[in-house]
Design a protein around this motif. Structure first.
Motif, PDB file in Angstrom:
ATOM      1  N   VAL A  30      -3.839  10.263   7.935  1.00  0.00           N
ATOM      2  CA  VAL A  30      -5.193  10.226   8.264  1.00  0.00           C
ATOM      3  C   VAL A  30      -5.786   8.745   8.983  1.00  0.00           C
ATOM      4  CG1 VAL A  30      -7.047   8.777   6.315  1.00  0.00           C
ATOM      5  CG2 VAL A  30      -5.195  10.289   5.385  1.00  0.00           C
ATOM      6  N   ARG A  31      -6.107   9.642  10.090  1.00  0.00           N
ATOM      7  CA  ARG A  31      -6.568   8.234  11.094  1.00  0.00           C
ATOM      8  C   ARG A  31      -7.428   7.193  10.175  1.00  0.00           C
ATOM      9  NH1 ARG A  31      -7.434   9.476  16.505  1.00  0.00           N
ATOM     10  NH2 ARG A  31      -7.259  11.408  15.921  1.00  0.00           N
ATOM     11  N   THR A  32      -7.567   5.879  10.959  1.00  0.00           N
ATOM     12  CA  THR A  32      -7.710   5.254   9.636  1.00  0.00           C
ATOM     13  C   THR A  32      -7.996   4.087  11.769  1.00  0.00           C
ATOM     14  OG1 THR A  32      -6.105   3.705   9.584  1.00  0.00           O
ATOM     15  CG2 THR A  32      -6.950   4.442   8.023  1.00  0.00           C
ATOM     16  N   GLY A  33      -8.543   3.529  11.334  1.00  0.00           N
ATOM     17  CA  GLY A  33      -9.417   2.218  12.190  1.00  0.00           C
ATOM     18  C   GLY A  33      -8.195   1.258  13.039  1.00  0.00           C
ATOM     19  N   LEU A  34      -7.215   1.510  12.232  1.00  0.00           N
ATOM     20  CA  LEU A  34      -5.692   0.768  12.707  1.00  0.00           C
ATOM     21  C   LEU A  34      -4.944   1.677  13.298  1.00  0.00           C
ATOM     22  CD1 LEU A  34      -5.127  -1.858   9.329  1.00  0.00           C
ATOM     23  CD2 LEU A  34      -6.403  -2.413  12.057  1.00  0.00           C
ATOM     24  N   GLY A  35      -4.573   2.847  13.101  1.00  0.00           N
ATOM     25  CA  GLY A  35      -3.941   3.859  13.884  1.00  0.00           C
ATOM     26  C   GLY A  35      -3.797   4.815  12.768  1.00  0.00           C
ATOM     27  N   MET A  36      -2.590   5.293  12.301  1.00  0.00           N
ATOM     28  CA  MET A  36      -2.856   7.208  11.441  1.00  0.00           C
ATOM     29  C   MET A  36      -1.698   6.521  10.292  1.00  0.00           C
ATOM     30  SD  MET A  36      -3.959   9.256  13.218  1.00  0.00           S
ATOM     31  CE  MET A  36      -3.146  10.896  12.849  1.00  0.00           C
ATOM     32  N   THR A  37      -2.280   6.617   9.371  1.00  0.00           N
ATOM     33  CA  THR A  37      -1.731   6.341   7.714  1.00  0.00           C
ATOM     34  C   THR A  37      -1.050   7.326   7.184  1.00  0.00           C
ATOM     35  OG1 THR A  37      -3.559   6.308   6.447  1.00  0.00           O
ATOM     36  CG2 THR A  37      -2.784   4.212   7.992  1.00  0.00           C
ATOM     37  N   ILE A  38      -0.244   7.351   6.895  1.00  0.00           N
ATOM     38  CA  ILE A  38       0.994   7.760   6.527  1.00  0.00           C
ATOM     39  C   ILE A  38       1.662   7.332   5.348  1.00  0.00           C
ATOM     40  CG2 ILE A  38       3.421   9.595   6.248  1.00  0.00           C
ATOM     41  CD1 ILE A  38       2.577   9.273   9.313  1.00  0.00           C
ATOM     42  N   ALA A  39       1.050   8.038   3.621  1.00  0.00           N
ATOM     43  CA  ALA A  39       1.650   8.065   2.935  1.00  0.00           C
ATOM     44  C   ALA A  39       2.998   7.637   2.368  1.00  0.00           C
ATOM     45  CB  ALA A  39       1.101   8.496   1.263  1.00  0.00           C
ATOM     46  N   THR A  40       3.819   6.740   1.336  1.00  0.00           N
ATOM     47  CA  THR A  40       5.366   6.701   1.475  1.00  0.00           C
ATOM     48  C   THR A  40       5.915   6.157   0.404  1.00  0.00           C
ATOM     49  OG1 THR A  40       7.604   7.653   2.287  1.00  0.00           O
ATOM     50  CG2 THR A  40       5.999   5.461   3.553  1.00  0.00           C
ATOM     51  N   ASP A  41       6.820   5.792   0.144  1.00  0.00           N
ATOM     52  CA  ASP A  41       7.013   4.612  -0.770  1.00  0.00           C
ATOM     53  C   ASP A  41       8.750   4.284  -0.078  1.00  0.00           C
ATOM     54  OD1 ASP A  41       9.298   6.779  -1.471  1.00  0.00           O
ATOM     55  OD2 ASP A  41       8.091   7.787  -3.281  1.00  0.00           O
ATOM     56  N   GLU A  98       6.539  -5.675  15.179  1.00  0.00           N
ATOM     57  CA  GLU A  98       7.188  -6.910  14.543  1.00  0.00           C
ATOM     58  C   GLU A  98       6.581  -8.016  13.320  1.00  0.00           C
ATOM     59  OE1 GLU A  98       6.779 -10.300  17.539  1.00  0.00           O
ATOM     60  OE2 GLU A  98       7.593  -8.555  19.211  1.00  0.00           O
ATOM     61  N   GLY A  99       8.181  -8.711  12.830  1.00  0.00           N
ATOM     62  CA  GLY A  99       7.966  -8.655  11.405  1.00  0.00           C
ATOM     63  C   GLY A  99       7.771  -7.809  10.629  1.00  0.00           C
ATOM     64  N   ASN A 100       8.368  -6.916  11.085  1.00  0.00           N
ATOM     65  CA  ASN A 100       8.110  -5.771   9.477  1.00  0.00           C
ATOM     66  C   ASN A 100       9.965  -5.683   9.247  1.00  0.00           C
ATOM     67  OD1 ASN A 100       7.784  -3.594   7.914  1.00  0.00           O
ATOM     68  ND2 ASN A 100       6.415  -3.356   8.382  1.00  0.00           N
ATOM     69  N   GLN A 101      10.136  -6.860   7.708  1.00  0.00           N
ATOM     70  CA  GLN A 101      11.682  -7.029   7.475  1.00  0.00           C
ATOM     71  C   GLN A 101      12.318  -5.852   6.930  1.00  0.00           C
ATOM     72  OE1 GLN A 101      13.671  -9.082   8.490  1.00  0.00           O
ATOM     73  NE2 GLN A 101      12.180 -10.405   9.134  1.00  0.00           N
ATOM     74  N   THR A 102      11.146  -4.982   6.405  1.00  0.00           N
ATOM     75  CA  THR A 102      11.703  -3.736   5.846  1.00  0.00           C
ATOM     76  C   THR A 102      11.694  -2.412   6.620  1.00  0.00           C
ATOM     77  OG1 THR A 102      10.318  -3.874   3.641  1.00  0.00           O
ATOM     78  CG2 THR A 102      11.203  -2.068   3.998  1.00  0.00           C
ATOM     79  N   LEU A 103      11.417  -2.539   7.372  1.00  0.00           N
ATOM     80  CA  LEU A 103      11.773  -1.613   8.587  1.00  0.00           C
ATOM     81  C   LEU A 103      13.209  -2.201   9.406  1.00  0.00           C
ATOM     82  CD1 LEU A 103       8.207   0.320  10.139  1.00  0.00           C
ATOM     83  CD2 LEU A 103      10.565   1.069   8.357  1.00  0.00           C
ATOM     84  N   LEU A 125       0.691  -1.248   0.377  1.00  0.00           N
ATOM     85  CA  LEU A 125      -0.219   0.081  -0.230  1.00  0.00           C
ATOM     86  C   LEU A 125       0.896   0.728  -0.250  1.00  0.00           C
ATOM     87  CD1 LEU A 125      -2.639  -0.954   2.398  1.00  0.00           C
ATOM     88  CD2 LEU A 125      -3.152  -1.013   0.152  1.00  0.00           C
ATOM     89  N   GLN A 126       1.783   0.998   0.287  1.00  0.00           N
ATOM     90  CA  GLN A 126       3.339   1.955   0.269  1.00  0.00           C
ATOM     91  C   GLN A 126       2.562   3.230   1.694  1.00  0.00           C
ATOM     92  OE1 GLN A 126       6.601   2.719  -1.880  1.00  0.00           O
ATOM     93  NE2 GLN A 126       5.492   0.538  -1.728  1.00  0.00           N
ATOM     94  N   THR A 127       2.468   2.631   2.303  1.00  0.00           N
ATOM     95  CA  THR A 127       2.027   3.233   3.693  1.00  0.00           C
ATOM     96  C   THR A 127       2.612   2.807   5.171  1.00  0.00           C
ATOM     97  OG1 THR A 127       0.397   2.282   4.230  1.00  0.00           O
ATOM     98  CG2 THR A 127       0.050   4.025   2.396  1.00  0.00           C
ATOM     99  N   ILE A 128       3.094   3.851   5.640  1.00  0.00           N
ATOM    100  CA  ILE A 128       3.117   3.766   6.988  1.00  0.00           C
ATOM    101  C   ILE A 128       2.328   3.687   8.099  1.00  0.00           C
ATOM    102  CG2 ILE A 128       5.371   5.490   9.314  1.00  0.00           C
ATOM    103  CD1 ILE A 128       6.368   5.675   7.004  1.00  0.00           C
TER     104      ILE A 128
END
Length: 111
Positions: free
Chosen positions: A41-52, A78-83, A13-16
């Motif tokens: 943007v606030r979503t049900g999961l948290g705050m999302t930020i568009a990034t690539d 947990e489990g986020n290899q890119t980060l 989704l290219q989002t943080i």
């Protein structure tokens, strides 16, 4: 006890995604201004930020520094290899910077 915030990246989704106490994030003046300025943007999961992936490193630096400056606790996602790679790069660079500063200041171990 400070609010806990995790930083996650969704490559598809290219989002943080910032998970944690959304109310605390929004209420903190500096954090709230930053989130609005980058279009979070606030979503049900948290705050999302568009990034690539190209700007992920810079955005992660900004967010992790801001989380700490605002008195929140940064917790590992947990489990986020890119980060995990981004965080490892950050730690490697910090170590390199400390070594370079020691050399600059003449604090070199001759052994």
């Amino acid at each position: 006890m400070p609010a806990q915030i995790s930083i996650e990246f969704d490559g598809d989704l290219q989002t943080i995604l910032l998970r944690g106490d959304g109310q605390a994030m929004s209420r903190h003046p500096l954090f709230g201004i930053y989130l609005r300025s980058i279009g979070a943007v606030r979503t049900g999961l948290g705050m999302t930020i568009a990034t690539d992936e190209e700007s992920l490193h810079t955005r992660y630096q900004e967010l992790s520094d801001l989380v700490r400056r605002c008195g929140f606790e940064l917790v590992e996602a947990e489990g986020n290899q890119t980060l995990a790679h981004v965080k490892q790069d950050e730690e490697d660079f910090a170590s390199f910077s400390r070594s370079a500063e020691d050399i600059w200041n003449g604090d070199v171990d001759a052994a």
